[in-house]
Design a protein around this motif. Sequence first.
Motif, PDB file in Angstrom:
ATOM      1  N   SER A  94       0.830  -1.206   0.000  1.00 19.06           N
ATOM      2  CA  SER A  94       0.000   0.000   0.000  1.00 19.06           C
ATOM      3  C   SER A  94       0.867   1.261   0.000  1.00 19.06           C
ATOM      4  O   SER A  94       0.585   2.223  -0.734  1.00 19.06           O
ATOM      5  N   MET A  95       1.936   1.268   0.794  1.00 20.25           N
ATOM      6  CA  MET A  95       2.839   2.415   0.789  1.00 20.25           C
ATOM      7  C   MET A  95       3.593   2.520  -0.530  1.00 20.25           C
ATOM      8  O   MET A  95       3.863   3.627  -1.020  1.00 20.25           O
ATOM      9  N   TRP A  96       3.937   1.377  -1.113  1.00 20.59           N
ATOM     10  CA  TRP A  96       4.570   1.390  -2.437  1.00 20.59           C
ATOM     11  C   TRP A  96       3.636   1.992  -3.477  1.00 20.59           C
ATOM     12  O   TRP A  96       4.077   2.749  -4.363  1.00 20.59           O
ATOM     13  N   ILE A  97       2.356   1.688  -3.393  1.00 19.18           N
ATOM     14  CA  ILE A  97       1.382   2.255  -4.327  1.00 19.18           C
ATOM     15  C   ILE A  97       1.326   3.765  -4.178  1.00 19.18           C
ATOM     16  O   ILE A  97       1.316   4.515  -5.174  1.00 19.18           O
ATOM     17  N   LEU A  98       1.317   4.272  -2.956  1.00 18.36           N
ATOM     18  CA  LEU A  98       1.186   5.712  -2.720  1.00 18.36           C
ATOM     19  C   LEU A  98       2.373   6.481  -3.304  1.00 18.36           C
ATOM     20  O   LEU A  98       2.198   7.399  -4.117  1.00 18.36           O
ATOM     21  N   PHE A  99       3.592   6.112  -2.923  1.00 14.20           N
ATOM     22  CA  PHE A  99       4.770   6.843  -3.395  1.00 14.20           C
ATOM     23  C   PHE A  99       5.053   6.554  -4.871  1.00 14.20           C
ATOM     24  O   PHE A  99       5.554   7.418  -5.588  1.00 14.20           O
ATOM     25  N   GLY A 100       4.723   5.354  -5.322  1.00 11.65           N
ATOM     26  CA  GLY A 100       4.916   5.045  -6.735  1.00 11.65           C
ATOM     27  C   GLY A 100       3.987   5.844  -7.628  1.00 11.65           C
ATOM     28  O   GLY A 100       4.378   6.277  -8.722  1.00 11.65           O
ATOM     29  N   MET A 101       2.745   6.050  -7.182  1.00  5.91           N
ATOM     30  CA  MET A 101       1.818   6.877  -7.961  1.00  5.91           C
ATOM     31  C   MET A 101       2.292   8.321  -8.027  1.00  5.91           C
ATOM     32  O   MET A 101       2.156   8.983  -9.063  1.00  5.91           O
ATOM     33  N   ALA A 102       2.856   8.834  -6.926  1.00  2.49           N
ATOM     34  CA  ALA A 102       3.379  10.205  -6.932  1.00  2.49           C
ATOM     35  C   ALA A 102       4.546  10.333  -7.909  1.00  2.49           C
ATOM     36  O   ALA A 102       4.631  11.305  -8.678  1.00  2.49           O
ATOM     37  N   TRP A 103       5.452   9.359  -7.898  1.00  2.00           N
ATOM     38  CA  TRP A 103       6.592   9.412  -8.825  1.00  2.00           C
ATOM     39  C   TRP A 103       6.131   9.270 -10.270  1.00  2.00           C
ATOM     40  O   TRP A 103       6.601  10.005 -11.151  1.00  2.00           O
ATOM     41  N   LEU A 104       5.210   8.354 -10.537  1.00  2.00           N
ATOM     42  CA  LEU A 104       4.743   8.163 -11.910  1.00  2.00           C
ATOM     43  C   LEU A 104       3.965   9.376 -12.410  1.00  2.00           C
ATOM     44  O   LEU A 104       4.061   9.745 -13.588  1.00  2.00           O
ATOM     45  N   ALA A 105       3.199  10.018 -11.522  1.00  2.00           N
ATOM     46  CA  ALA A 105       2.486  11.229 -11.920  1.00  2.00           C
ATOM     47  C   ALA A 105       3.474  12.346 -12.275  1.00  2.00           C
ATOM     48  O   ALA A 105       3.244  13.119 -13.223  1.00  2.00           O
ATOM     49  N   LEU A 106       4.576  12.425 -11.540  1.00  2.00           N
ATOM     50  CA  LEU A 106       5.606  13.417 -11.860  1.00  2.00           C
ATOM     51  C   LEU A 106       6.228  13.138 -13.222  1.00  2.00           C
ATOM     52  O   LEU A 106       6.437  14.063 -14.028  1.00  2.00           O
ATOM     53  N   ILE A 107       6.507  11.880 -13.533  1.00  2.00           N
ATOM     54  CA  ILE A 107       7.096  11.523 -14.826  1.00  2.00           C
ATOM     55  C   ILE A 107       6.094  11.787 -15.953  1.00  2.00           C
ATOM     56  O   ILE A 107       6.459  12.309 -17.024  1.00  2.00           O
ATOM     57  N   ILE A 108       4.828  11.454 -15.737  1.00  2.00           N
ATOM     58  CA  ILE A 108       3.814  11.679 -16.771  1.00  2.00           C
ATOM     59  C   ILE A 108       3.638  13.167 -17.044  1.00  2.00           C
ATOM     60  O   ILE A 108       3.514  13.591 -18.206  1.00  2.00           O
ATOM     61  N   ASN A 109       3.656  13.995 -16.002  1.00  2.00           N
ATOM     62  CA  ASN A 109       3.564  15.445 -16.212  1.00  2.00           C
ATOM     63  C   ASN A 109       4.773  15.971 -16.979  1.00  2.00           C
ATOM     64  O   ASN A 109       4.641  16.886 -17.812  1.00  2.00           O
ATOM     65  N   LEU A 110       5.943  15.400 -16.720  1.00  2.00           N
ATOM     66  CA  LEU A 110       7.133  15.805 -17.461  1.00  2.00           C
ATOM     67  C   LEU A 110       7.014  15.429 -18.931  1.00  2.00           C
ATOM     68  O   LEU A 110       7.352  16.221 -19.822  1.00  2.00           O
ATOM     69  N   VAL A 111       6.494  14.240 -19.214  1.00  2.00           N
ATOM     70  CA  VAL A 111       6.305  13.811 -20.608  1.00  2.00           C
ATOM     71  C   VAL A 111       5.274  14.697 -21.301  1.00  2.00           C
ATOM     72  O   VAL A 111       5.438  15.081 -22.473  1.00  2.00           O
ATOM     73  N   ILE A 112       4.209  15.069 -20.593  1.00  2.00           N
ATOM     74  CA  ILE A 112       3.184  15.941 -21.180  1.00  2.00           C
ATOM     75  C   ILE A 112       3.770  17.293 -21.531  1.00  2.00           C
ATOM     76  O   ILE A 112       3.511  17.849 -22.609  1.00  2.00           O
ATOM     77  N   SER A 113       4.580  17.857 -20.626  1.00  2.00           N
ATOM     78  CA  SER A 113       5.189  19.157 -20.905  1.00  2.00           C
ATOM     79  C   SER A 113       6.153  19.085 -22.085  1.00  2.00           C
ATOM     80  O   SER A 113       6.217  20.010 -22.902  1.00  2.00           O
ATOM     81  N   LEU A 114       6.882  17.966 -22.207  1.00  2.00           N
ATOM     82  CA  LEU A 114       7.789  17.816 -23.349  1.00  2.00           C
ATOM     83  C   LEU A 114       7.016  17.669 -24.654  1.00  2.00           C
ATOM     84  O   LEU A 114       7.409  18.220 -25.689  1.00  2.00           O
ATOM     85  N   MET A 115       5.887  16.959 -24.618  1.00  2.00           N
ATOM     86  CA  MET A 115       5.079  16.789 -25.825  1.00  2.00           C
ATOM     87  C   MET A 115       4.411  18.097 -26.236  1.00  2.00           C
ATOM     88  O   MET A 115       4.306  18.404 -27.428  1.00  2.00           O
ATOM     89  N   GLU A 116       3.973  18.889 -25.265  1.00  2.00           N
ATOM     90  CA  GLU A 116       3.336  20.163 -25.587  1.00  2.00           C
ATOM     91  C   GLU A 116       4.333  21.190 -26.110  1.00  2.00           C
ATOM     92  O   GLU A 116       3.986  22.044 -26.924  1.00  2.00           O
ATOM     93  N   SER A 117       5.574  21.120 -25.654  1.00  2.00           N
ATOM     94  CA  SER A 117       6.585  22.064 -26.120  1.00  2.00           C
ATOM     95  C   SER A 117       7.305  21.594 -27.375  1.00  2.00           C
ATOM     96  O   SER A 117       8.141  22.315 -27.908  1.00  2.00           O
ATOM     97  N   SER A 118       6.995  20.412 -27.847  1.00  2.00           N
ATOM     98  CA  SER A 118       7.658  19.878 -29.038  1.00  2.00           C
ATOM     99  C   SER A 118       7.089  20.541 -30.293  1.00  2.00           C
ATOM    100  O   SER A 118       5.876  20.660 -30.461  1.00  2.00           O
ATOM    101  N   THR A 119       7.965  20.956 -31.191  1.00  2.00           N
ATOM    102  CA  THR A 119       7.532  21.565 -32.448  1.00  2.00           C
ATOM    103  C   THR A 119       7.088  20.521 -33.465  1.00  2.00           C
ATOM    104  O   THR A 119       6.402  20.847 -34.430  1.00  2.00           O
TER     105      THR A 119
END
Length: 326
Positions: free
Chosen positions: A262-287
């Motif tokens: 359960s604790m692995w799920i909590l911190f893992g979701m936070a880390w994965l959400a951070l990575i997904i937001n980074l990928v979204i920002s890279l895709m939006e800034s891509s020409t």
Amino acid sequence: MLGQRDQAVPESVKKVMQKPRVRERAPDWGRRRVMPGTPLLLCCYLAYLALGTSVFQALESSAAPDYEEASLQAKWALIHNYTCLDRAALEALIREIIREHKLGIIFPSNTTSMGRWELAGSFFFSVSTITTIGYGNLSPQTMGARLFCILFAFLGIPLNLVLLNRLGCLMLSWVQHWAHWLGGTQKDQTRARWFVGSCAFFSGLLLFFLLPPLLFTHMEGWSYEEGFYYSFITLSTVGFGDYVIGMNPDRRYPVWYKNVVSMWILFGMAWLALIINLVISLMESSTVLCPCSQRNPCRTWRSTGDIKPPTPKSTPGNSGGKPTRS
């Protein structure tokens, strides 16, 4: 005399004299106010999970003995009704077995898995509810538990999102701190950011995706690929329910197992959400993926009607103060 002195003082000087002094803030005042709230929020989150665990355990465990006896009788009655099976009856039997297994009946043993509503099982169900994973292998059977589940999820889902956002910001602040420190020592901020970001990505990948399948292989008897598949489906909150921990009646699971997951799920979701937001920002800034954002960046955040035309410039020498277009 006093009236003449007041008249002698210019109005601009009076405004300056009457202006209240503004207290200067430290440059890192905002950061000091934000970060100490994370442990308190985490404690509130764990207390809320403890509340849900105790209520679910009390409501479902009290009805478990009667429901267990009725389930066992229904199981043997179900088997005796299908002594000679054709194709349609066999398909009906399979559907009934799947439905009864989700309710906690184990075939072909003489027991049920009603113990899933004990302390560890109730805690894991509370975590899977407010994180919106929803495996579907366990659901409340009493009306009181169902009504409480609605209220618990209604308040717990926003709390979970706030905590995930706070943990993601905390992880990002740590990465930025180490990048700034390393860039100061190496005199190269760009290379330091790339190095620290890569270390954070691969360490998170190792901690949340590559090592947990080894635990699932040992505890559940799955292959490494199945454990990796379960890790991603769980942390991405897809939650198909085809693989769920602690469901094998032939294995004995320790008490700490579901709590650690359960604790692995909590911190893992936070880390994965951070990575997904980074990928979204890279895709939006891509020409390449979004060339319109490079030509007009305002259109990606505002609608066309919100964009105001540029105001014409005015020159001091223009007569009448009328603006002249450049």
